[in-house]
Enzyme design. Structure first.
Site, PDB file in Angstrom:
ATOM      1  N   ASP A 324       0.831  -1.202   0.000  1.00  0.00           N
ATOM      2  CA  ASP A 324       0.000   0.000   0.000  1.00  0.00           C
ATOM      3  C   ASP A 324       0.866   1.253   0.000  1.00  0.00           C
ATOM      4  O   ASP A 324       1.952   1.282   0.589  1.00  0.00           O
ATOM      5  CB  ASP A 324      -0.888   0.001   1.250  1.00  0.00           C
ATOM      6  CG  ASP A 324      -1.666   1.294   1.407  1.00  0.00           C
ATOM      7  OD1 ASP A 324      -2.584   1.524   0.604  1.00  0.00           O
ATOM      8  OD2 ASP A 324      -1.314   2.078   2.306  1.00  0.00           O
ATOM      9  N   GLU A 378       1.207  -0.546  -5.231  1.00  0.00           N
ATOM     10  CA  GLU A 378       0.177   0.472  -5.444  1.00  0.00           C
ATOM     11  C   GLU A 378       0.893   1.798  -5.706  1.00  0.00           C
ATOM     12  O   GLU A 378       1.154   2.586  -4.817  1.00  0.00           O
ATOM     13  CB  GLU A 378      -0.735   0.601  -4.223  1.00  0.00           C
ATOM     14  CG  GLU A 378      -1.926   1.509  -4.487  1.00  0.00           C
ATOM     15  CD  GLU A 378      -2.504   2.144  -3.227  1.00  0.00           C
ATOM     16  OE1 GLU A 378      -3.718   2.389  -3.210  1.00  0.00           O
ATOM     17  OE2 GLU A 378      -1.747   2.422  -2.291  1.00  0.00           O
TER      18      GLU A 378
END
Length: 767
Positions: A324, A378
């Protein structure tokens, strides 16, 4: 050439010095950590040394707290006496205490007591493997986790298929009941649904313990403890083991980009300083996220984070990670408000080389622990080399999330009429990726489902979903929504990348938004669950979308669509809202126009032969009208300009996949044909002149390629066809005729207004 990555992207030759900087920093840090001949896997063992462990003599607890002057261990075992069990200070800021066998027990609650600058601080041990919240006081504490019987894994021979079809999921909100779902419930009730749809990978959110449930798991407090709200650690192991028995890969949504700013129940200021794990001052604080930022240049921080990755892979058998917030890690300004429109923005003083070095080390570790593991970044910036192997000058991820695709769909739906969608922008966004770097395509993820935003289906249909989703109810808005929902997913899956992702429930158009329990909504779970009863009800239209999701996954697997990285642009026409392309042995035709159906539309192909429709979004089993007969055989013809193709009826708002009959017979022939086709390099297609199929236009043979150029064209008036569907015949010889426009039924005027939505309120701390 110094780095192979420069062979893939010529522009990078101008930035060789910058590549030198990041590659050399990686090698320098690696040698600093493990020496010239050391093992990164053996280095990442912090969880085996630190924390609470049973030994042959009893128990040992160790902690790294360089800013502490003294440390103690307190808990149920000593009546929470803060001073009774002092720890010995060793070298390099390490504290240790050894206890007899009968002192601690499995489930015993404990806290670390830290003295710093005369203050006494209560802290959760950094390597705690289970952390729980008291239901009365709401305070968090660690529990000694040492079960007598180890978990009996049965996944020794597990191997999952590629490419990845990823089902992004959240265990807590996966049940229909208004509560926090458990690992066991997810394993027994939800995994079968995922397997039935054809997904081969799950990406689980909110696994690492987070004190505030409403953070969606993105504000981590304890990095080595599974979220206790959903059950015991062995329950999570049961989930992973069962997924493996079903052939499903399990990825952990890992958050190493930032951490919760909580002190008592987090790692922030564990030893009393703000710089133990994080940068001090402004650089260590993320203004937009209200979280702390790691100092990736610090060896102890790298040791902590790499050990964390190895722990989840070895202890819980996770098959890899989705990282993330990678963009936030890569740049000192976290990429906020930055448009990455030239290479200078990738290689500048704003680039955090220390973070790139950590990510490179992380990927080296992941793939050494498990060569079949998968890592996904990401990153919305498109940093060159993100998904290039380390030995070729890259950072080493396997895939990057194609974050521009969902942004494009939102922009289309919010800002443009259906007939004004830009087909060239659609083609460009779905096909323009960095060469040799794989991406995961998706139309929407959990980001688009949160309160304050809308899922694609809810954006398409809004309040009409509340009373017009019964199959016997006719509603133009719902019809439009169902049609576009299928088309958006199908084109994203088949054209957007080398993997595909869907968020839990969006496959059937789950209504409304996600809103976690908080003070502003009365701590309600109403919007923090998945209403599976909607898709299970055969009288509702949700099952149509679900069935299409299953069908398109099965279809793309059968025809190896995601393995083929080079789609061919066969035809793009802006005024017709038409896109036709080849991928693998399949010809895809998408008519996005809201009310123009074409009879006798020329579908160009690369191989002459006989074709038939294999899958269409307009099939009655998916809520369509069966306007494309699947038993019709289309014979190709050659136009005067040399193009080969066939004429077909392409209804409005319909996607169709055609296969050459010879190709459809044998999968072996499909694979051989795919390998035999010369594949052009990726990149933005040159826009070539699109032409109507009139006699005047049949003068030049265009090159079959992804790289075509777009110019304005004049639209040929279409004729109104005869009423009714085309007659079904076993084989037909098409005639070279201009395309005709089909008559359309006037649309029902939608009602005004939108559903009332509770106001979005600032998230309150969980009690």
């Amino acid at each position: 050439m110094k780095y192979k990555i420069m062979e893939y992207d010529d522009v990078l030759k101008l930035y060789e010095a910058d590549l030198d900087l990041r590659v050399n920093d990686y090698h320098k840090k690696r040698e600093e950590l493990i020496g010239a001949n050391g093992s990164i896997v053996d280095f990442a063992n912090g969880h085996e040394y630190f924390g609470i462990h049973r030994t042959s003599e009893g128990w040992v607890y160790r902690e790294w707290a360089p800013g502490a002057s003294k440390m103690y261990l307190a808990g149920e075992f000593n009546g929470w006496n803060h001073r009774k069990h002092p720890m010995e200070r060793l070298e390099n800021g390490v504290f240790e205490i050894k206890l007899s066998k009968d002192t601690l027990w499995n489930g015993c609650k404990v806290l670390a007591i830290v003295e710093h600058d005369g203050q006494e601080l209560e802290r959760i041990p950094l390597y705690a493997r289970r952390v729980v919240q008291d239901p009365t006081t709401y305070l968090w504490s660690a529990e000694v986790y040492d079960p007598e019987t180890p978990f009996a894994w049965t996944d020794q021979d597990f191997h999952s298929e590629l490419p990845p079809y990823i089902y992004e999921c959240h265990v807590g909100m996966a049940q229909e009941e208004r509560k926090v779902g458990s690992y066991l419930e997810f394993a027994d009730k939800i995994l079968p649904r995922i397997q039935n749809l054809g997904y081969n990978t799950i990406q689980i959110m909110a696994i690492m313990e987070h004190p505030y449930y409403g953070s969606f798991g993105y504000q981590i407090g304890s990095f080595f403890a599974p979220a206790s709200r959903s059950g015991m650690p062995e329950d999570l192991k049961y989930l992973v083991n069962k997924a493996h028995s079903m052939g499903i890969r399990v990825l952990l949504d890992v958050v190493h980009s930032h951490a919760a700013k909580n002190t008592r129940e987090g790692i922030n200021e564990f030893d009393g300083t703000d710089y133990q794990f994080f940068h001090s001052g402004a650089r260590g604080y993320h203004q937009a996220w209200d979280t702390r930022l790691f100092n990736y240049g610090k060896n102890e921080v790298i040791h902590f984070l790499l050990s964390n990755l190895k722990y989840w892979m070895k202890e819980f058998h996770f098959d890899g990670f989705r990282f993330d917030g990678v963009t936030s890690m890569l740049y000192l300004d976290h990429g906020l408000g930055t448009s990455f429109d030239n290479y200078d923005k990738y290689f500048s003083m704003n680039t955090d080389i220390e973070a790139i070095t950590y990510l490179t080390l992380a990927n080296e570790l992941i793939h050494e622990v498990n060569p079949n593991a998968m890592s996904i970044a990401e990153d919305m910036s498109g940093m060159p080399g993100m998904c290039i192997p380390i030995e070729e000058g890259g950072i080493g991820f396997d895939y990057r999330l194609a974050m521009g695709i969902p942004d494009m769909w939102i922009k289309f739906l919010k800002e443009y009429k259906d007939e004004d969608w830009d087909m060239w922008k659609l083609w460009h966004e779905l096909t323009s990726h960095r060469p040799h770097e794989k991406v995961i395509a998706y139309a929407e993820s959990h980001d688009q489902a949160l309160v304050g935003d809308k899922t694609i289906m809810f954006r398409l249909c809004d309040k009409e979903m509340y009373w017009s989703m019964e199959k016997n109810t006719q509603n133009y808005i719902i019809d439009r929504g169902v049609a576009l929902h299928k088309m958006i997913r199908f084109i994203t899956m088949t054209l957007g990348g080398e993997g595909y992702l869907n968020f839990m429930g969006n496959e059937f158009g789950h209504p409304e938004w996600i809103d976690f329990p908080r003070e502003g909504n009365g701590w309600s779970y109403h919007y923090c669950r998945r209403q599976w009863s909607l898709v299970d009800n055969p009288n509702l239209k949700y099952c149509w979308l679900n069935d299409f999701d299953k069908a398109m996954i099965s279809f793309t697997k059968e025809h190896h669509i995601l393995e083929d990285e080079n789609p061919y642009n066969m035809w793009v026409h802006q005024q017709d809202d038409m896109m036709i392309y080849e991928k693998g042995n399949v010809v895809f035709a998408f008519n996005f126009h809201p009310n123009r159906s074409f009879e006798g539309y020329f579908v160009p192909v690369s191989k002459a032969g006989k074709y038939h429709a294999v899958l269409t979004s307009d099939e009655s089993r998916f809520g369509g009208q069966d306007r494309i007969a699947k038993d019709v055989v289309y014979n190709t013809v050659e136009l005067p300009d040399g193009r080969t193709g066939f004429f077909a009826y392409l209804p409005s708002r319909t996607a169709a996949a055609f296969c050459r009959i010879e190709d459809a017979v044998s999968k072996k022939e499909t694979a051989a044909a795919k390998d035999a086709v010369e594949k052009p390099k990726r990149g933005r297609p040159r826009k070539a002149k699109t032409e109507e199929l009139t006699e005047a236009a049949k003068t030049e043979k265009p090159t079959r390629s992804r790289r075509v150029k777009k110019e304005a064209t004049e639209e040929v008036p279409a004729e109104k066809p005869k009423r009714g569907r085309p007659r079904k015949v076993k084989e037909q010889e098409p005639e070279v005729t201009p395309k005709k426009e089909a008559a359309e039924v006037p649309a029902e005027k939608p009602k005004r207004g939108r559903p009332r939505k509770k106001p979005v309120e600032a998230a309150a701390p969980e009690k």
